[in-house]
Motif scaffolding. Structure first.
Motif, PDB file in Angstrom:
ATOM      1  N   GLU A  22       0.638  -0.925   0.270  1.00 24.58           N
ATOM      2  CA  GLU A  22      -0.296   0.021   0.151  1.00 24.58           C
ATOM      3  C   GLU A  22       0.795   0.881  -0.007  1.00 24.58           C
ATOM      4  OE1 GLU A  22      -3.969  -1.072   2.199  1.00 24.58           O
ATOM      5  OE2 GLU A  22      -2.789  -0.192   2.450  1.00 24.58           O
ATOM      6  N   LEU A  23       0.747   2.273  -0.898  1.00 23.54           N
ATOM      7  CA  LEU A  23       1.366   4.175  -0.584  1.00 23.54           C
ATOM      8  C   LEU A  23      -0.447   4.450  -0.539  1.00 23.54           C
ATOM      9  CD1 LEU A  23       3.916   5.261  -0.890  1.00 23.54           C
ATOM     10  CD2 LEU A  23       3.150   5.180  -3.936  1.00 23.54           C
ATOM     11  N   ASP A  24       0.391   4.888   0.765  1.00 27.33           N
ATOM     12  CA  ASP A  24      -0.475   6.708   0.736  1.00 27.33           C
ATOM     13  C   ASP A  24       0.031   8.208  -0.246  1.00 27.33           C
ATOM     14  OD1 ASP A  24      -2.165   5.306   1.750  1.00 27.33           O
ATOM     15  OD2 ASP A  24      -1.446   5.997   3.911  1.00 27.33           O
ATOM     16  N   THR A  25      -0.409   8.964  -1.124  1.00 21.46           N
ATOM     17  CA  THR A  25       0.106   9.685  -1.827  1.00 21.46           C
ATOM     18  C   THR A  25      -0.837  10.874  -1.949  1.00 21.46           C
ATOM     19  OG1 THR A  25      -0.704   9.345  -4.357  1.00 21.46           O
ATOM     20  CG2 THR A  25       1.769   8.148  -3.491  1.00 21.46           C
ATOM     21  N   LEU A  26      -0.119  11.850  -1.588  1.00 17.32           N
ATOM     22  CA  LEU A  26      -0.948  13.133  -2.279  1.00 17.32           C
ATOM     23  C   LEU A  26      -0.595  13.516  -3.427  1.00 17.32           C
ATOM     24  CD1 LEU A  26      -2.749  15.361  -1.002  1.00 17.32           C
ATOM     25  CD2 LEU A  26      -1.204  16.892  -0.132  1.00 17.32           C
ATOM     26  N   PRO A  27      -1.854  13.116  -4.320  1.00 20.87           N
ATOM     27  CA  PRO A  27      -1.346  14.173  -5.957  1.00 20.87           C
ATOM     28  C   PRO A  27      -1.926  15.703  -5.833  1.00 20.87           C
ATOM     29  CG  PRO A  27      -3.354  12.533  -6.024  1.00 20.87           C
ATOM     30  CD  PRO A  27      -2.676  12.748  -4.748  1.00 20.87           C
ATOM     31  N   THR A  28      -0.898  15.851  -6.660  1.00 20.08           N
ATOM     32  CA  THR A  28      -1.987  17.654  -7.390  1.00 20.08           C
ATOM     33  C   THR A  28      -2.125  17.435  -8.865  1.00 20.08           C
ATOM     34  OG1 THR A  28      -0.466  18.855  -5.705  1.00 20.08           O
ATOM     35  CG2 THR A  28      -0.950  19.883  -7.721  1.00 20.08           C
ATOM     36  N   GLY A  31      -2.802   1.413 -11.374  1.00 20.83           N
ATOM     37  CA  GLY A  31      -3.910   1.960 -10.140  1.00 20.83           C
ATOM     38  C   GLY A  31      -3.357   2.827 -10.507  1.00 20.83           C
ATOM     39  N   SER A  32      -4.574   4.193  -9.256  1.00 20.37           N
ATOM     40  CA  SER A  32      -4.644   5.961  -9.909  1.00 20.37           C
ATOM     41  C   SER A  32      -4.579   5.947  -7.907  1.00 20.37           C
ATOM     42  CB  SER A  32      -5.612   6.462 -10.717  1.00 20.37           C
ATOM     43  OG  SER A  32      -5.013   5.995 -12.256  1.00 20.37           O
ATOM     44  N   VAL A  33      -4.763   6.638  -7.684  1.00 24.41           N
ATOM     45  CA  VAL A  33      -4.540   7.461  -6.510  1.00 24.41           C
ATOM     46  C   VAL A  33      -5.872   8.622  -6.513  1.00 24.41           C
ATOM     47  CG1 VAL A  33      -4.819   8.874  -4.460  1.00 24.41           C
ATOM     48  CG2 VAL A  33      -3.088   6.933  -5.376  1.00 24.41           C
ATOM     49  N   GLY A  34      -7.858   8.130  -6.574  1.00 28.71           N
ATOM     50  CA  GLY A  34      -8.280   9.983  -6.636  1.00 28.71           C
ATOM     51  C   GLY A  34      -8.255  11.203  -5.973  1.00 28.71           C
ATOM     52  N   GLY A  35      -8.552  12.186  -5.588  1.00 31.31           N
ATOM     53  CA  GLY A  35      -8.491  13.141  -4.956  1.00 31.31           C
ATOM     54  C   GLY A  35      -7.593  13.606  -4.510  1.00 31.31           C
ATOM     55  N   GLY A  36      -7.081  14.516  -3.837  1.00 33.85           N
ATOM     56  CA  GLY A  36      -5.779  15.164  -3.552  1.00 33.85           C
ATOM     57  C   GLY A  36      -6.286  16.553  -3.841  1.00 33.85           C
ATOM     58  N   ARG A  58      -4.244  32.820 -15.577  1.00 27.33           N
ATOM     59  CA  ARG A  58      -4.045  32.544 -13.941  1.00 27.33           C
ATOM     60  C   ARG A  58      -4.365  31.170 -13.921  1.00 27.33           C
ATOM     61  NH1 ARG A  58      -8.816  37.491 -14.242  1.00 27.33           N
ATOM     62  NH2 ARG A  58      -7.849  39.001 -14.633  1.00 27.33           N
ATOM     63  N   THR A  59      -3.692  31.245 -12.095  1.00 30.75           N
ATOM     64  CA  THR A  59      -4.498  29.526 -11.933  1.00 30.75           C
ATOM     65  C   THR A  59      -4.467  29.500 -10.512  1.00 30.75           C
ATOM     66  OG1 THR A  59      -1.644  29.782 -10.588  1.00 30.75           O
ATOM     67  CG2 THR A  59      -2.030  28.583 -12.852  1.00 30.75           C
ATOM     68  N   GLY A  60      -4.510  29.383 -10.076  1.00 34.94           N
ATOM     69  CA  GLY A  60      -5.943  28.503  -8.789  1.00 34.94           C
ATOM     70  C   GLY A  60      -5.298  27.175  -8.387  1.00 34.94           C
ATOM     71  N   ARG A  61      -5.571  27.026  -6.765  1.00 38.95           N
ATOM     72  CA  ARG A  61      -4.974  25.877  -6.381  1.00 38.95           C
ATOM     73  C   ARG A  61      -5.991  25.520  -4.991  1.00 38.95           C
ATOM     74  NH1 ARG A  61      -0.507  22.605  -5.032  1.00 38.95           N
ATOM     75  NH2 ARG A  61      -0.737  22.221  -2.723  1.00 38.95           N
ATOM     76  N   ARG A  62      -6.505  24.224  -4.979  1.00 34.74           N
ATOM     77  CA  ARG A  62      -7.832  23.604  -3.932  1.00 34.74           C
ATOM     78  C   ARG A  62      -7.424  22.126  -3.453  1.00 34.74           C
ATOM     79  NH1 ARG A  62     -11.722  22.697  -6.992  1.00 34.74           N
ATOM     80  NH2 ARG A  62     -11.531  20.031  -6.800  1.00 34.74           N
ATOM     81  N   ASP A  63      -7.241  23.147  -2.033  1.00 35.68           N
ATOM     82  CA  ASP A  63      -6.013  21.502  -1.094  1.00 35.68           C
ATOM     83  C   ASP A  63      -7.801  20.243  -1.102  1.00 35.68           C
ATOM     84  OD1 ASP A  63      -3.671  23.242  -1.092  1.00 35.68           O
ATOM     85  OD2 ASP A  63      -3.906  23.811   0.699  1.00 35.68           O
ATOM     86  N   GLY A  64      -6.668  18.815  -1.068  1.00 38.32           N
ATOM     87  CA  GLY A  64      -6.666  18.438  -1.207  1.00 38.32           C
ATOM     88  C   GLY A  64      -6.391  17.157   0.336  1.00 38.32           C
ATOM     89  N   ARG A  65      -7.013  16.295   0.205  1.00 36.43           N
ATOM     90  CA  ARG A  65      -6.542  14.854   1.172  1.00 36.43           C
ATOM     91  C   ARG A  65      -5.581  13.935   0.173  1.00 36.43           C
ATOM     92  NH1 ARG A  65     -11.740  13.726   4.993  1.00 36.43           N
ATOM     93  NH2 ARG A  65     -11.787  15.342   5.979  1.00 36.43           N
ATOM     94  N   ALA A  66      -4.832  13.018   1.323  1.00 41.84           N
ATOM     95  CA  ALA A  66      -4.673  11.638   0.434  1.00 41.84           C
ATOM     96  C   ALA A  66      -5.264  10.641  -0.648  1.00 41.84           C
ATOM     97  CB  ALA A  66      -2.949  11.255   1.117  1.00 41.84           C
ATOM     98  N   GLY A  67      -4.852   9.723  -0.891  1.00 42.31           N
ATOM     99  CA  GLY A  67      -5.675   8.751  -1.080  1.00 42.31           C
ATOM    100  C   GLY A  67      -4.238   7.172  -0.913  1.00 42.31           C
ATOM    101  N   THR A  68      -4.960   6.338  -1.391  1.00 43.53           N
ATOM    102  CA  THR A  68      -4.056   5.221  -1.372  1.00 43.53           C
ATOM    103  C   THR A  68      -3.975   4.153  -2.268  1.00 43.53           C
ATOM    104  OG1 THR A  68      -4.552   5.304   1.002  1.00 43.53           O
ATOM    105  CG2 THR A  68      -4.046   2.720   0.618  1.00 43.53           C
ATOM    106  N   LEU A  69      -3.173   4.184  -3.009  1.00 42.12           N
ATOM    107  CA  LEU A  69      -2.525   2.821  -4.073  1.00 42.12           C
ATOM    108  C   LEU A  69      -2.739   1.608  -3.105  1.00 42.12           C
ATOM    109  CD1 LEU A  69      -2.212   2.634  -7.132  1.00 42.12           C
ATOM    110  CD2 LEU A  69       0.348   2.769  -6.035  1.00 42.12           C
ATOM    111  N   ARG A  70      -3.609   0.772  -4.110  1.00 39.23           N
ATOM    112  CA  ARG A  70      -2.663  -0.939  -3.522  1.00 39.23           C
ATOM    113  C   ARG A  70      -2.538  -2.329  -4.645  1.00 39.23           C
ATOM    114  NH1 ARG A  70      -6.297  -3.607   2.055  1.00 39.23           N
ATOM    115  NH2 ARG A  70      -4.816  -5.656   1.622  1.00 39.23           N
ATOM    116  N   PHE A  71      -1.294  -3.179  -3.791  1.00 40.12           N
ATOM    117  CA  PHE A  71      -1.610  -3.817  -5.615  1.00 40.12           C
ATOM    118  C   PHE A  71      -1.433  -5.006  -4.345  1.00 40.12           C
ATOM    119  CE2 PHE A  71       0.608  -0.075  -7.098  1.00 40.12           C
ATOM    120  CZ  PHE A  71       0.243  -0.313  -8.645  1.00 40.12           C
TER     121      PHE A  71
END
Length: 398
Positions: A70-76, A103-108, A119-132
């Motif tokens: 399992e790998l927890d990541t926070l994608p942008t 696989g993929s990690v949703g959210g972030g 112009r750019t903007g940013r919305r912060d999200g949560r980490a997700g989990t990838l599992r093999f």
């Protein structure tokens, strides 16, 4: 939070990573970078910051008997204003070098980009989990290739058996620098970019410094290459300089010389291959800049166009034809004193016949099938019989 007794949490460190030049400790975990901090500090360009933090070619590598990882990541993730939601980045699992899962990690986090205004903007999200699951229980080398086009903070690594260092296979290290095409553009996954495929076929360890929109002959990039241990180096130069309409012919040749001079300070005898741009019809005889045609964006269609005038070549504006002439001349001049320097016309990797069969969907970037063709071509032309044939089995001393 996982509380199952069988899980072993392994601290995430730079030692578990391959393909990154630097790591940054964030509030969430470990952020791989493909340029060192000193280089990043010398340029505030948001395009470069985004590109170098997207971990193309970066992978976690370890040895284990684990059957589950399992790998927890926070994608942008990127979202372009007015366009459909982009697909999540793809992670790919290799077991003893064989692609075994993805696989993929949703959210972030979400980075919003308005291509019309910049112009750019940013919305912060949560980490997700990838599992093999279902990995063989034998002792094996495991690699998790991170998404080539999605900034990824590594938060936690869990396995159901202890993790140790990956086996040193004694392979030569190939460092490649280029544009968004080398970065991965429209490849479907991180092992499907043309440099990753070429590295696999060539039996080498890849460091991919393909930087989307940012192969601009920056001195800090040359210094990063100079200071990175490598057995083989290739540079695919020119397309971004034309895209950005960054310099004129008078400046381009000396800038290439300076870039090569800096690299040779750290790698005086390493095989060094200069590659000119692939075929790109819109810029073959028409200068930049390039600009997006946003008319079809809402339907998921994006195309680019050359905004220059072919008549402007007389004033020194660059086209891909001019770039190839300059690169060939620089390499020819230097080769008399540098027997380890070589040149490859990028149209040998993707030329007119390829464009007729596998056209560039947005007029600028190859699709996944073209990436596979380019990777195979490079392996045959360069690793099997060209500039890197029989080379790089031992790292340069000194």
């Amino acid at each position: 939070m996982h509380t199952e007794d069988r899980w072993i949490t392994t601290p995430l460190t730079a030692g578990l990573l391959r393909g990154a030049l630097d790591v940054e400790r964030t509030a969430h975990g470990l952020l791989p970078h493909r340029l060192p901090a000193r280089a990043r500090a010398q340029c505030a360009d948001p395009q470069l910051a985004m590109a170098e933090s997207q971990p193309s070619g970066v992978r976690l590598a370890f040895r284990t008997r684990a059957t589950a990882v399992e790998l927890d990541t926070l994608p942008t993730k990127r979202q372009y204003t007015g366009a459909p939601t982009r697909p999540d980045g793809v992670y790919e699992l290799l077991v003893d070098g064989v692609l075994t899962g993805s696989g993929s990690v949703g959210g972030g986090n979400v980075l919003t980009i308005d291509m019309a205004t910049g112009r750019t903007g940013r919305r912060d999200g949560r980490a997700g989990t990838l599992r093999f699951d279902g990995l063989p229980g034998r002792l094996k080398d495991v690699e998790i290739w991170l998404p080539h086009n999605e900034t990824t903070e590594l938060v936690a690594l869990r396995t159901d058996a202890p993790v140790g260092p990956a086996e040193d296979r004694g392979r030569a290290v190939w460092l490649h620098h280029g544009s968004s095409i080398s970065h991965g553009s429209d490849a479907t996954g991180p092992t499907g970019t043309w440099p990753a495929l070429a590295a696999s076929l060539g039996g080498v360890e890849l460091i991919n410094l393909g930087l989307g929109g940012s192969a601009l002959l920056d001195p800090f990039t040359a210094r990063a290459i100079r200071d990175t241990p490598a057995d083989l180096i290739s540079l695919k130069l020119g397309i971004n300089v034309v895209n950005a309409d960054l310099m004129r012919r008078r400046a381009f040749g000396p800038a290439v010389h300076g870039f090569l001079d800096t690299i040779r300070e750290g790698h005086p005898t390493v095989p060094l291959l200069v590659i000119s741009p692939l075929l790109c019809p819109m810029h073959e005889d028409t200068p930049g800049p390039s600009a997006p045609d946003l008319g079809g964006l809402s339907e998921g269609r994006l195309r680019f166009a050359a905004m220059g005038d072919p008549a402007e070549k007389a004033a020194g504006k660059l086209t891909l034809g001019v770039v190839r002439e300059e690169l060939a001349a620089v390499v020819e001049q230097r080769s008399a004193d540098d027997p380890h320097l070589a040149y490859l016309d990028g149209r040998e990797l993707y030329g007119e016949a390829d464009f007729a069969e596998l056209p560039l969907p947005d007029q600028l970037h190859p699709d996944a099938a073209a990436h596979r063709r380019i990777g195979r071509r490079f392996a045959g032309l360069v690793f099997a019989q060209g500039a890197f044939a029989g080379r790089g089995t031992a790292r340069e001393g000194g």
